[in-house]
Design an enzyme around this catalytic site. Structure first.
Site, PDB file in Angstrom:
ATOM      1  N   THR A 123      -3.801   9.145  -0.119  1.00  0.00           N
ATOM      2  CA  THR A 123      -3.192  10.277   0.604  1.00  0.00           C
ATOM      3  C   THR A 123      -1.869  10.691  -0.031  1.00  0.00           C
ATOM      4  O   THR A 123      -1.316  11.736   0.311  1.00  0.00           O
ATOM      5  CB  THR A 123      -2.888   9.885   2.058  1.00  0.00           C
ATOM      6  OG1 THR A 123      -1.888   8.850   2.038  1.00  0.00           O
ATOM      7  CG2 THR A 123      -4.128   9.397   2.773  1.00  0.00           C
ATOM      8  N   GLY A 124      -1.329   9.853  -0.885  1.00  0.00           N
ATOM      9  CA  GLY A 124      -0.044  10.140  -1.525  1.00  0.00           C
ATOM     10  C   GLY A 124       1.142   9.629  -0.717  1.00  0.00           C
ATOM     11  O   GLY A 124       2.283   9.676  -1.185  1.00  0.00           O
ATOM     12  N   THR A 154       2.289   6.691  -0.056  1.00  0.00           N
ATOM     13  CA  THR A 154       3.080   5.642  -0.719  1.00  0.00           C
ATOM     14  C   THR A 154       4.015   6.250  -1.761  1.00  0.00           C
ATOM     15  O   THR A 154       5.213   5.948  -1.806  1.00  0.00           O
ATOM     16  CB  THR A 154       2.125   4.625  -1.401  1.00  0.00           C
ATOM     17  OG1 THR A 154       1.275   4.081  -0.401  1.00  0.00           O
ATOM     18  CG2 THR A 154       2.886   3.525  -2.099  1.00  0.00           C
ATOM     19  N   GLN A 190     -10.550  -3.439   1.750  1.00  0.00           N
ATOM     20  CA  GLN A 190     -10.863  -4.238   2.960  1.00  0.00           C
ATOM     21  C   GLN A 190     -11.385  -5.584   2.452  1.00  0.00           C
ATOM     22  O   GLN A 190     -12.592  -5.836   2.405  1.00  0.00           O
ATOM     23  CB  GLN A 190     -11.903  -3.518   3.831  1.00  0.00           C
ATOM     24  CG  GLN A 190     -12.245  -4.245   5.116  1.00  0.00           C
ATOM     25  CD  GLN A 190     -11.165  -4.173   6.205  1.00  0.00           C
ATOM     26  OE1 GLN A 190     -10.397  -3.226   6.259  1.00  0.00           O
ATOM     27  NE2 GLN A 190     -11.086  -5.180   7.049  1.00  0.00           N
ATOM     28  N   ASP A 209       0.878   2.411  -9.511  1.00  0.00           N
ATOM     29  CA  ASP A 209       0.087   1.876  -8.396  1.00  0.00           C
ATOM     30  C   ASP A 209      -1.378   1.829  -8.819  1.00  0.00           C
ATOM     31  O   ASP A 209      -1.769   2.500  -9.786  1.00  0.00           O
ATOM     32  CB  ASP A 209       0.259   2.752  -7.147  1.00  0.00           C
ATOM     33  CG  ASP A 209       0.072   1.955  -5.861  1.00  0.00           C
ATOM     34  OD1 ASP A 209      -0.378   0.798  -5.930  1.00  0.00           O
ATOM     35  OD2 ASP A 209       0.369   2.504  -4.776  1.00  0.00           O
ATOM     36  N   LYS A 258       6.885  -2.101   0.627  1.00  0.00           N
ATOM     37  CA  LYS A 258       6.086  -1.193   1.446  1.00  0.00           C
ATOM     38  C   LYS A 258       5.332  -1.966   2.530  1.00  0.00           C
ATOM     39  O   LYS A 258       4.878  -3.075   2.301  1.00  0.00           O
ATOM     40  CB  LYS A 258       5.088  -0.480   0.536  1.00  0.00           C
ATOM     41  CG  LYS A 258       4.177   0.472   1.251  1.00  0.00           C
ATOM     42  CD  LYS A 258       3.128   1.036   0.313  1.00  0.00           C
ATOM     43  CE  LYS A 258       1.885   0.186   0.272  1.00  0.00           C
ATOM     44  NZ  LYS A 258       0.767   0.815  -0.436  1.00  0.00           N
TER      45      LYS A 258
HETATM   46  C1  R5P Z   1      -2.756  -0.116  -1.292  1.00  0.00           C
HETATM   47  O1  R5P Z   1      -1.797  -0.731  -0.851  1.00  0.00           O
HETATM   48  C2  R5P Z   1      -2.768   0.496  -2.649  1.00  0.00           C
HETATM   49  O2  R5P Z   1      -2.176  -0.330  -3.581  1.00  0.00           O
HETATM   50  C3  R5P Z   1      -2.111   1.873  -2.704  1.00  0.00           C
HETATM   51  O3  R5P Z   1      -0.705   1.725  -2.610  1.00  0.00           O
HETATM   52  C4  R5P Z   1      -2.569   2.725  -1.600  1.00  0.00           C
HETATM   53  O4  R5P Z   1      -3.971   2.730  -1.535  1.00  0.00           O
HETATM   54  C5  R5P Z   1      -2.087   4.152  -1.771  1.00  0.00           C
HETATM   55  O5  R5P Z   1      -2.521   4.896  -0.682  1.00  0.00           O
HETATM   56  P1  R5P Z   1      -1.782   6.208  -0.238  1.00  0.00           P
HETATM   57  O6  R5P Z   1      -1.737   7.108  -1.432  1.00  0.00           O
HETATM   58  O7  R5P Z   1      -2.640   6.745   0.863  1.00  0.00           O
HETATM   59  O8  R5P Z   1      -0.430   5.828   0.261  1.00  0.00           O
END
Ligand code: R5P
Length: 290
Positions: free
Chosen positions: A221-222, A224, A94, A216, A189
């Site tokens: 949460t996975g 992405t 944030q 990344d 994304k």
């Molecule tokens: C945010 O854009 C970060 O770079 C990660 O891609 C993100 O925090 C991954 O979050 P999640 O595993 O929930 O998709």
């Protein structure tokens, strides 16, 4: 200089101290029945520069408060300088007002750390490095990506395709490419600011028959990685791996990623977990002792 291994990063802090040839100051900590944190430094810090090693992965708020209490205790006991080594910096995503009425959480956290007595900070792969420029003390970021890429190179994935989930993270894939020696690219994304749902635009990648490693900063949460892995499989990637600096792996993230066809998830000990196969200790130790 002395190292204070915080309760959230005890092992990592001790490893950093050992590699740096520095003494540690043990920390006694507990939680009161109502959920408040207590800490006490069990060693001398008078006239010392101290490096407090404390990650702020979940439970973020507790760990942030522990960090501020350790900094305050160090200063009260005469430490001349407090360096915070915070591998995972909570609230860093944030970093601006996305929707009217929001706080810029990372700036609020930075001000809290300053008020507690922290003089400088080192962190690992924050979402946008430029947020650190707004901190009220010197703050720097180091990248775990070369270490993660080296892990895969040694596991026989040299020349793998390094993929970032979005343009903003392309530099991660470029860093990995330097070590792996293959190609790199990114997906596109997008995240819905209200629902948090991830969507990835159709984009043709040169991955057919190739080993692909998705890099990344965080796996939370996975969502992405699952979405990216599906696209890669549809486009004929032979094998897909996932690597991140901060394996938060909330809920059933690990299972969902493996079910999406990812062979292996590799993270660092920024967030101790089953996938923390790469230690940040050498990188953070070099940052402290030069
Ligand atoms: C945010 O854009 C970060 O770079 C990660 O891609 C993100 O925090 C991954 O979050 P999640 O595993 O929930 O998709």
């Amino acid at each position: 200089m002395k190292v204070i291994p915080g309760p959230a990063s005890k092992q990592l802090g001790e490893k950093i101290a050992e590699l740096s040839g520095l003494e540690t100051v043990p920390v006694a900590f507990k939680m009161f029945p109502d959920g408040e944190s207590y800490i006490r430094l069990e060693g001398e810090v008078k006239n010392e520069t101290v490096a407090i090693v404390q990650t702020t992965s979940p439970p973020q708020d507790t760990r942030l408060v522990q960090l501020t209490l350790m900094a305050d205790a160090a200063k009260r006991n005469g430490a001349k300088e407090v360096i915070a080594v915070v591998p995972y910096l909570a609230y860093a995503r944030q970093d601006m007002v996305f929707l009217q009425g929001e706080a810029v959480s990372v700036e609020t956290v930075a001000r809290m750390l300053k008020a507690a007595g922290i003089d400088s900070l080192t962190t690992v792969n924050v979402h946008k490095e430029k947020v650190l420029a707004k901190f009220p003390f010197p703050a720097k970021m180091v990248s775990a990506i070369p270490l993660l890429a080296e892990y895969f190179r040694q596991e026989g994935c040299g020349r793998a395709f390094a993929l970032a989930p979005d343009k903003g993270a392309l530099w991660l894939a470029q860093e990995a490419k330097e070590v792996l020696g293959g190609e790199c690219g990114c997906l596109e994304k997008r995240r819905d600011r209200y629902t948090g749902k991830v969507s990835v635009a159709e984009k043709k990648l040169e991955v057919k028959g190739k080993v692909v490693i998705i890099f990344d900063d965080i796996i939370s949460t996975g969502g992405t990685i699952v979405t990216a892995a599906r696209i890669l499989k549809e486009q004929g990637a032979e094998k897909v791996y996932a690597a991140c600096a901060h394996p938060l792996l909330i809920g059933d993230a690990e299972e969902r990623i493996l079910e999406a066809g990812v062979e292996e998830i590799v993270g660092t000990d920024s967030v101790p977990s089953r996938v923390s196969k790469v230690s940040l200790a050498p990188l953070l130790s070099r940052g402290l002792t030069g």
